[in-house]
Write an enzyme that holds these catalytic residues in place. Sequence first.
Site, PDB file in Angstrom:
ATOM      1  N   GLY A 119      91.820 -10.070 -61.475  1.00 43.39           N
ATOM      2  CA  GLY A 119      90.526  -9.739 -60.872  1.00 43.39           C
ATOM      3  C   GLY A 119      89.615 -10.943 -60.745  1.00 43.39           C
ATOM      4  O   GLY A 119      88.956 -11.139 -59.719  1.00 43.39           O
ATOM      5  N   CYS A 120      89.579 -11.758 -61.778  1.00 41.43           N
ATOM      6  CA  CYS A 120      88.704 -12.937 -61.778  1.00 41.43           C
ATOM      7  C   CYS A 120      89.181 -13.968 -60.754  1.00 41.43           C
ATOM      8  O   CYS A 120      88.363 -14.627 -60.104  1.00 41.43           O
ATOM      9  CB  CYS A 120      88.623 -13.544 -63.177  1.00 41.43           C
ATOM     10  SG  CYS A 120      87.937 -12.387 -64.393  1.00 41.43           S
TER      11      CYS A 120
END
Length: 155
Positions: A45-46
Site C-alpha cells: 500500500g505504501c
Amino acid sequence: MSDLETGQTAPQFALPRDGGGILTLSDFAGKPVVLYFYPKDDTSGCTAQAIDFTQLKPQFEKAGAVVIGMSPDSAKKHDKFKAKYEIGIDLVADEERKALEAYGVWTEKSMYGRKYMGVERSTFLIGADGKIARIWRKVKVPGHAAEVLEAVKAL
C-alpha cells in the site's frame, strides 16, 4: 496525541530527509504542502501511494504545491525505497514519532485481534498560509493522490 482540525496552524517539524540533510515545514512557507503519513517503506500500500504521488508530481508542482511523505522509517530506509521504486517525492523520517504524534496519526491499530501502535494512513493539505486546509484520515490508496490534487487545485 492531537486532534487537529481544518483552520488550525499545522505543527512545525524539522526531520532527517532522504538524501541527507533536514527538511522543515517552514522550508515551504508561502506554498501549499501535501503532507502524507504512511506506515512503512516497501509495503504494497505504501509503495502504491508513493508511486501515485510521484506520477502526479508534475501536476502538483504546476499547482504550486509540494508533496512530502512521512513515516517512522529511517532516512537510510527512505533512500533504498526511493531508489528501488524511483520515488520522486520528498520523504522524511520521524523515528522518534514526535511529528506523527503532533499530527495525531500515531494511533492504536488492530490486526488479527492484536493491538499495536502504528501510523494511521492520513494526508494533510496545508495552505500557503500554514493552516490546515483539508484532512483525510484512514486513507484508502486507490485514487487518493488524484483526489488530493483536485483539492490543491481548488485552494
